[in-house]
Design an enzyme around this catalytic site. Structure first.
Site, PDB file in Angstrom:
ATOM      1  N   ARG A 287       0.822   7.585   2.674  1.00 12.90           N
ATOM      2  CA  ARG A 287      -0.260   9.213   2.796  1.00 12.90           C
ATOM      3  C   ARG A 287      -0.654   8.209   3.598  1.00 12.90           C
ATOM      4  O   ARG A 287      -1.796   6.760   3.496  1.00 12.90           O
ATOM      5  CB  ARG A 287      -0.732   9.575   1.588  1.00 12.90           C
ATOM      6  CG  ARG A 287      -1.405  10.190   1.857  1.00 12.90           C
ATOM      7  CD  ARG A 287      -2.251  11.176   0.689  1.00 12.90           C
ATOM      8  NE  ARG A 287      -2.202  10.093  -0.599  1.00 12.90           N
ATOM      9  CZ  ARG A 287      -2.530  10.356  -1.528  1.00 12.90           C
ATOM     10  NH1 ARG A 287      -2.155  11.235  -2.140  1.00 12.90           N
ATOM     11  NH2 ARG A 287      -3.067   9.437  -2.209  1.00 12.90           N
TER      12      ARG A 287
ATOM     13  N   ARG B  88      -4.248   0.343  -4.025  1.00 15.30           N
ATOM     14  CA  ARG B  88      -2.556   0.078  -3.141  1.00 15.30           C
ATOM     15  C   ARG B  88      -2.861   0.814  -1.877  1.00 15.30           C
ATOM     16  O   ARG B  88      -2.529   1.333  -1.861  1.00 15.30           O
ATOM     17  CB  ARG B  88      -1.700   0.932  -3.855  1.00 15.30           C
ATOM     18  CG  ARG B  88      -0.828  -0.215  -4.445  1.00 15.30           C
ATOM     19  CD  ARG B  88       0.279   0.290  -5.430  1.00 15.30           C
ATOM     20  NE  ARG B  88       1.255   0.694  -4.609  1.00 15.30           N
ATOM     21  CZ  ARG B  88       1.876   0.189  -3.871  1.00 15.30           C
ATOM     22  NH1 ARG B  88       1.723  -1.608  -4.232  1.00 15.30           N
ATOM     23  NH2 ARG B  88       2.645   0.112  -3.375  1.00 15.30           N
TER      24      ARG B  88
ATOM     25  N   PHE C  85       0.922  -0.941   0.242  1.00 12.20           N
ATOM     26  CA  PHE C  85      -0.214  -0.127  -0.174  1.00 12.20           C
ATOM     27  C   PHE C  85       0.524   1.542  -0.298  1.00 12.20           C
ATOM     28  O   PHE C  85       1.940   1.279   0.731  1.00 12.20           O
ATOM     29  CB  PHE C  85      -1.042   0.302   1.641  1.00 12.20           C
ATOM     30  CG  PHE C  85      -1.711  -1.490   1.038  1.00 12.20           C
ATOM     31  CD1 PHE C  85      -2.504  -1.543   0.307  1.00 12.20           C
ATOM     32  CD2 PHE C  85      -1.500  -2.096   2.100  1.00 12.20           C
ATOM     33  CE1 PHE C  85      -3.760  -2.848   0.419  1.00 12.20           C
ATOM     34  CE2 PHE C  85      -1.361  -3.412   2.372  1.00 12.20           C
ATOM     35  CZ  PHE C  85      -3.434  -3.704   1.678  1.00 12.20           C
ATOM     36  N   ASP C  86       0.928   2.213  -0.887  1.00  6.12           N
ATOM     37  CA  ASP C  86       0.436   3.568  -0.655  1.00  6.12           C
ATOM     38  C   ASP C  86       0.176   4.399   0.351  1.00  6.12           C
ATOM     39  O   ASP C  86       0.468   5.664   1.145  1.00  6.12           O
ATOM     40  CB  ASP C  86       0.710   4.211  -2.446  1.00  6.12           C
ATOM     41  CG  ASP C  86       1.606   3.357  -3.264  1.00  6.12           C
ATOM     42  OD1 ASP C  86       2.427   2.277  -2.572  1.00  6.12           O
ATOM     43  OD2 ASP C  86       1.290   3.022  -4.161  1.00  6.12           O
ATOM     44  N   THR C  87      -1.289   3.970   0.494  1.00  8.11           N
ATOM     45  CA  THR C  87      -1.831   5.442   1.334  1.00  8.11           C
ATOM     46  C   THR C  87      -2.687   4.086   2.730  1.00  8.11           C
ATOM     47  O   THR C  87      -3.301   3.363   2.280  1.00  8.11           O
ATOM     48  CB  THR C  87      -2.987   5.042   0.566  1.00  8.11           C
ATOM     49  OG1 THR C  87      -2.511   6.907  -0.509  1.00  8.11           O
ATOM     50  CG2 THR C  87      -4.331   6.737   1.502  1.00  8.11           C
TER      51      THR C  87
END
Lengths: 303, 303
Positions: free
Chosen positions: A55, A246, A21-23
């Site tokens: 994030r 993501r 994951f990005d967020t």
């Protein structure tokens, strides 16, 4: 439906999960803290995620606080945050009224059952409103009120929306105003419909409970703007331009947080057991709403 | 299901219908009067029935008034009555707690969400109670309340029942007490579950609406002691020794009054259109709850 994977103590499993994951969308009450009690490891976990360039978005159904109020709460708890990282149900509702419902002025006034957080966010979207924290409504209902609501003389003809949220100052007079506006045709919205509210290490009545007299008397459900309503997910996606694949939703409630993430088609969901949901509720093959993974507490992500 | 017979203006039909019954059970609000407005012909109709030696019982779901309060209301409206003819949901609830539930003392204390009528009837059955009209609960909830409810220090260990009725002074503090007692295992009762309350020629929020925050937050329905609960019919039958075949229920609501009479196996039901139910709601072959007969207003029984 497969069982959720338990990650507490599973260093490798945690690494692998976080890398997907990005967020991370975080529920707050019951995940980061309960009332004024911060769970151990919360701050360090958020720091660890920021250090990995993730994030963070704090998605809260608590409608009593504006985004700015929420920022103050983070400050008080010693957690670094930015007001733009906060996405509350009051803000979500204000955006819905101003940008989606778009009732023609002046018939776009909102009667608020709720606290200052809702009023602040309506103001931020230039939506006119009455009710809410108006001190003249913090009193017992009188026969003159019954008569004036019945004959319409106490009603504002410009009210086109009733917005129900958590109101710690709820009373019969406020409910009677809201109910009368609904019967006159106002659109029925709710910031969120959480039945309970985690506080002082236990549960109290949530926005869904406080607004339920209107649902019961009027016989219709409101359009809800908080989790698990996908109207909120759409607004979050629009604002943060996130890649749902993501993105991971982190929460303590199956029927709001985890359902919100699953219905939103996110890449993953993470349940913490520091809030409403008990371990037993996700075990067994017959469960409908099951998170991807779960930990005892958020701080367990530190490994 | 056959259609209801319309008796307004049908002198012969009225005579025939009245002759079938010894006892008439009357709902009050919406049938005899609306708030302080008496419908034309009410007094004369009741006199006519008494002259025909019919027994009258006034069965009300209004829990804010005791039987004695209700007698005063009849006096004020100029309608002769006897306190023993009145059977209210608060009285029904008090009887249920004292004679059916029979919790062992001292764990039989009742936490009341409601007005003085409930307290008076509980007193009449020697049932201990707290909450209700206690002035110390008519204020905003504080952090100390949240903490004291959470750790139990503000709770009375003898409370074994939560009794929810119509409370014009409802607030978050009272609801939080009631909810906490429920979570601790108190039996959940309601005087009645009417969603709305006819007043000032329109509708306001009823006991079922005011108690719904507890239902929503706790996730369970109360045992209801008012119409259409057959617990109330059994209590009425026990007290008045009535012959159900020769008893008629008169009311303005399909889903409380008329259903109450039908489920109770009464000889007949009579709907008046001066309250909640509109004519359209009983027309058509697909209706489930249909009265035996209906009139525009009670006074139409005068022919």
């Amino acid at each position: 439906m497969s069982r959720a994977k338990y990650l507490t103590g599973d260093k490798e499993g945690i690494e692998e999960f976080l890398a997907r994951f990005d967020t991370f969308l975080f529920d707050c009450d019951g995940v980061l803290w309960s009332g004024d009690h911060m769970f151990p490891g919360t701050k360090e976990t958020l720091e660890m995620l920021r250090a990995k360039d993730k994030r963070l978005v704090f998605v809260t159904n608590n409608s009593t606080k504006s985004r700015a109020d929420y920022k103050k709460k983070f400050d008080k708890m010693g957690i670094p945050s930015d007001v733009e990282e906060v996405f509350g149900s009051a803000y979500s509702a204000a955006i819905y009224v101003s940008r989606i419902l778009k009732l023609p002025s002046p018939k776009n006034k909102v009667y608020v059952l709720g606290e200052a957080g809702i009023e602040t966010e309506l103001d931020s979207e230039n939506v006119p409103h009455i009710g809410g924290t108006d001190p003249s409504l913090r009193r017992d209902i009188t026969q003159a009120d019954f008569d004036g609501l019945a004959d319409g003389s106490l009603l504002d003809p410009d009210v086109g929306v009733v917005l129900s949220g958590l109101d710690f100052h709820v009373n019969y007079l406020k409910l009677a105003h809201a109910f009368t506006y609904l019967r006159k045709g106002a659109v029925f919205l709710a910031t969120n419909t959480d039945s309970t509210l985690p506080m002082s290490h236990t549960l109290f009545l949530g926005a869904g409970a406080i607004g339920s007299p209107l649902v019961t008397a009027y016989g219709k459900d409101p359009v809800a703007l908080g989790k698990p309503s996908q109207a909120m997910m759409d607004a979050i996606e629009g604002k943060f331009k996130l890649d749902r694949n993501r993105t991971c939703m982190v929460g303590d409630r199956l029927n709001t947080d985890i359902q919100f993430g699953i219905e939103g088609g996110l890449g993953g969901t993470l349940l913490v057991l520091t809030g409403v949901t008990q371990k037993e509720e996700i075990m067994g093959e017959d469960k409908v709403v099951v998170p991807s993974v779960y930990v005892d507490k958020l701080g367990d992500l530190l490994g």
